[in-house]
Design an enzyme around this catalytic site. Structure first.
Site, mmCIF file in Angstrom:
data_model
loop_
_atom_site.group_PDB
_atom_site.id
_atom_site.type_symbol
_atom_site.label_atom_id
_atom_site.label_comp_id
_atom_site.label_asym_id
_atom_site.label_seq_id
_atom_site.Cartn_x
_atom_site.Cartn_y
_atom_site.Cartn_z
ATOM 1 N N GLU A 167 9.301 2.058 11.416
ATOM 2 C CA GLU A 167 10.754 3.110 10.766
ATOM 3 C C GLU A 167 9.876 4.468 10.825
ATOM 4 O O GLU A 167 8.716 5.077 10.281
ATOM 5 C CB GLU A 167 11.014 2.761 9.532
ATOM 6 C CG GLU A 167 12.733 3.277 9.375
ATOM 7 C CD GLU A 167 12.538 5.176 9.901
ATOM 8 O OE1 GLU A 167 13.177 5.672 10.468
ATOM 9 O OE2 GLU A 167 12.432 5.529 8.335
ATOM 10 N N GLU A 200 9.307 17.023 15.122
ATOM 11 C CA GLU A 200 9.892 17.273 14.173
ATOM 12 C C GLU A 200 8.245 17.846 12.564
ATOM 13 O O GLU A 200 8.064 17.196 13.097
ATOM 14 C CB GLU A 200 9.500 15.191 13.655
ATOM 15 C CG GLU A 200 10.026 15.106 11.398
ATOM 16 C CD GLU A 200 9.859 13.062 11.802
ATOM 17 O OE1 GLU A 200 9.465 12.762 12.006
ATOM 18 O OE2 GLU A 200 11.299 12.870 11.212
ATOM 19 N N GLY A 257 2.490 4.745 13.643
ATOM 20 C CA GLY A 257 2.957 3.486 14.333
ATOM 21 C C GLY A 257 2.825 3.050 15.206
ATOM 22 O O GLY A 257 2.042 1.497 15.371
ATOM 23 N N GLY A 260 6.719 5.644 8.128
ATOM 24 C CA GLY A 260 5.760 7.065 8.515
ATOM 25 C C GLY A 260 6.257 6.949 10.053
ATOM 26 O O GLY A 260 6.161 7.235 10.833
ATOM 27 N N LYS A 293 0.796 -1.164 -0.022
ATOM 28 C CA LYS A 293 0.021 0.092 -0.099
ATOM 29 C C LYS A 293 1.285 0.791 0.173
ATOM 30 O O LYS A 293 1.599 1.125 0.775
ATOM 31 C CB LYS A 293 -0.542 -0.096 1.526
ATOM 32 C CG LYS A 293 -2.459 0.712 1.151
ATOM 33 C CD LYS A 293 -2.138 2.444 0.869
ATOM 34 C CE LYS A 293 -1.782 3.479 2.104
ATOM 35 N NZ LYS A 293 -1.506 4.369 1.507
ATOM 36 N N CYS A 329 14.093 10.704 6.334
ATOM 37 C CA CYS A 329 13.911 10.985 8.605
ATOM 38 C C CYS A 329 14.981 11.281 8.694
ATOM 39 O O CYS A 329 14.653 11.391 10.593
ATOM 40 C CB CYS A 329 13.387 9.912 8.469
ATOM 41 S SG CYS A 329 12.449 8.746 7.589
HETATM 42 C C1 UN1 Z 1 13.996 8.113 4.708
HETATM 43 O O1 UN1 Z 1 14.070 9.352 5.049
HETATM 44 O O2 UN1 Z 1 12.906 7.925 5.587
HETATM 45 O O3 UN1 Z 1 20.079 7.901 4.232
HETATM 46 C C2 UN1 Z 1 15.101 7.331 4.653
HETATM 47 C C3 UN1 Z 1 19.887 8.487 3.905
HETATM 48 C C4 UN1 Z 1 19.366 8.173 2.935
HETATM 49 C C5 UN1 Z 1 17.422 7.500 3.267
HETATM 50 C C6 UN1 Z 1 16.804 8.113 4.079
HETATM 51 N N1 UN1 Z 1 19.382 7.265 2.420
HETATM 52 O O4 UN1 Z 1 19.107 9.594 4.299
#
Ligand code: UN1
Length: 503
Positions: free
Chosen positions: A253, A388, A236, A231, A178, A287
């Site tokens: 994650e 965040e 989560g 997300g 999804k 992230c």
């Molecule tokens: C993410 O933002 O969920 O190390 C992944 C990094 C990328 C992956 C980020 N290779 O920023």
């Protein structure tokens, strides 16, 4: 390859392209220009039901395909991605917004992951170990689990699906994906290439739509024993609760509030480059983005000057224009949220050094653009240093020494990535030991993970699992321990081989 209408796309279920049962649709539009990119099925529980049934049926055969053969499909998939890398990057830039070099990197990450996991087809190592009994053999092997429910975000619309799907498939699971409703076109291309690579029908299925209906139905479906989700933290938690009654395996994650520490002995030019790349790359929508910069007071003024100058030199625009440094953010709602944090920072008494504005001059007016934003004199407990933001905003936090820097870096609920710029090897090693994150960089920014090391974080960033690297295999397999007794007699472990104590 399936022949599809240029504008209307479908779900991919059991090797067939199908509409949502309800006939409902939603649109994908470019955050850069507002242009319409396609219409997609807005799926609900009955569509998920069909996709899971297809994946469950396909699993019976797929789990028996030798792992090296499963890996060969991943090799072919990687080659197709490589052939179409430029076209995919251009499309990604339109649908998601990131600039072309980063979009190419996103596709490259999927190529790398597919090649890495393809090779895993000839490894998937278990263990053998001697038995305590004679004429007995023991080993552990990795077993596929079944149907994986994968829910993926829009910020890495090709890379993150590959992190989940490549290991899931090579381990012998089937998948229902999804994808994020913001980037359905990328998911569509992703699955078309898998079809072209020769993946059998039903092994990978895609159900487009929104979290509250398609995502929720997938998480709750009794025939989906593993959920992998990237997300928001709150989602989560919701996923974990929804999966709890069926004792599903849940891999999460979630967010980050990543800090770069700049010590007084750092190479400041290098540190500024690392900060600009980590804070403003992908418009801060990673992230792993550096939304905090913890700076030794002795270099604070110099670093602040250089960083503000660098931020002010960045050009905003559409991602596919080569002169653009910073693309749009994903949506109007994201733009409003990011801008609201500027007000939060001001109200808390932080000093806005640059940016803090929606950019809407000329062509920018058609999309969602935010000027790279730097706050100074930020205190570690302020909301802009705790929450965040997921936008091009970073907060400079002055500190007196290394210990204070580490305390500030660790004083948040997340634990994804961290970085330190220093030339002192002792400090570098202390940082590697003491920063409470799943990833730490020395003399580099907080982004840039490679596919063959584990990716994920501590604390509220996840639930202890990791994706990528060998760790991914632990998410997508169960260990089975096997004992073979060829002595021809009953041998009782812990009993028959134990010397009797002297009377
Ligand atoms: C993410 O933002 O969920 O190390 C992944 C990094 C990328 C992956 C980020 N290779 O920023």
């Amino acid at each position: 390859m399936a022949v599809l209408d240029a504008q209307t796309f479908r779900n991919y279920v059991g090797g067939e392209w199908v509409d949502a049962a309800s006939g409902e649709t939603f649109e994908s539009t470019s955050p850069a220009t507002g242009e319409r990119l396609g219409t997609f099925p807005r799926s609900a529980a009955d569509d998920v039901e069909r996709a899971v049934a297809a994946a469950k049926a396909a699993w019976e055969e797929w789990r028996l395909v030798p792992a090296p053969k499963r890996g060969e499909i991943l090799y072919r998939f990687a080659n197709l991605l490589a052939e179409q890398k430029d076209e995919l990057a251009e499309l990604m830039s339109r649908e998601m917004g990131k600039v072309l070099p980063e979009a190419g990197g996103d596709v490259q990450e999927a190529i790398d992951m597919s090649l890495y996991m393809a090779g895993e087809g000839r490894r998937l190592f278990g263990h053998t170990t001697p038995s305590e009994l004679r004429d007995k053999f023991m080993m552990s092997v990795r077993m596929p689990v079944g149907v994986v429910g994968a829910i993926t975000p829009w910020n890495f619309p090709i890379a993150i699906p590959s992190w989940k799907i490549a290991p899931a498939l090579v381990c012998g699971n089937t998948v229902v994906l999804k994808p994020a409703e913001e980037t359905p076109l990328m998911a569509e291309r992703f699955v078309e290439l898998f079809e072209e690579a020769g993946l059998p029908p039903g092994v990978l299925n895609v159900v487009h739509g929104f979290g509250e209906d398609a995502g929720d139905a997938l998480v709750r479906h009794p025939d989906v024993p593993i959920i992998t989700f990237t997300g928001h933290r709150e989602t989560g938690i919701h996923v974990t609760k929804a999966a709890a009654d069926a004792l599903k395996h849940v891999h999460l994650e979630l967010g980050g509030k990543n800090a770069i520490i700049v010590m007084d002995d750092a190479d400041l030019e290098l540190a500024v480059e690392g900060i600009v790349w980590s804070a403003f790359g992908t418009s801060g929508q990673r992230c792993t983005a550096a939304s905090r910069v913890i700076v030794h007071e002795r270099v604070y003024d110099a670093l602040q000057r250089k960083l503000v100058a660098a931020a002010e030199s960045m050009r905003l625009g559409v991602g596919w224009d080569e002169s653009t440094d910073l693309g749009p953010v994903i949506s109007g709602a994201a733009l409003d949220r990011i801008h609201s944090y500027t007000q939060v920072g001001r109200d808390e008494g932080a000093r806005l050094l640059t940016g803090g504005e929606i950019a809407s001059d000329g062509e920018l007016e058609k999309g969602f653009y935010y000027r790279p934003t730097v706050f100074g004199d930020v205190e570690p407990q302020m909301r802009i240093a705790q929450e965040e933001i997921f936008g091009p905003t970073t907060a400079l936090i002055p500190v007196r020494d290394f210990d204070e820097a580490v305390r500030a870096a660790n004083g948040i609920k997340y634990g994804l990535s961290s970085a330190i710029f220093t030339r002192d090897v002792d400090r570098a090693f202390r940082a590697m030991r003491d920063l409470q994150t799943g990833i730490t960089y020395v003399n580099a920014g907080t982004t840039g993970a490679e596919v063959h090391l584990p990716f994920g974080g501590t604390k509220d960033t996840g639930n202890g699992h990791r994706e990528a690297g060998q760790a991914a295999l632990d998410v997508f397999t169960e260990w089975k321990s096997i004992y073979v007794d060829y002595s021809g007699r009953l041998q009782r472990a812990q009993i028959d081989n134990v010397e009797r104590p002297a009377p």
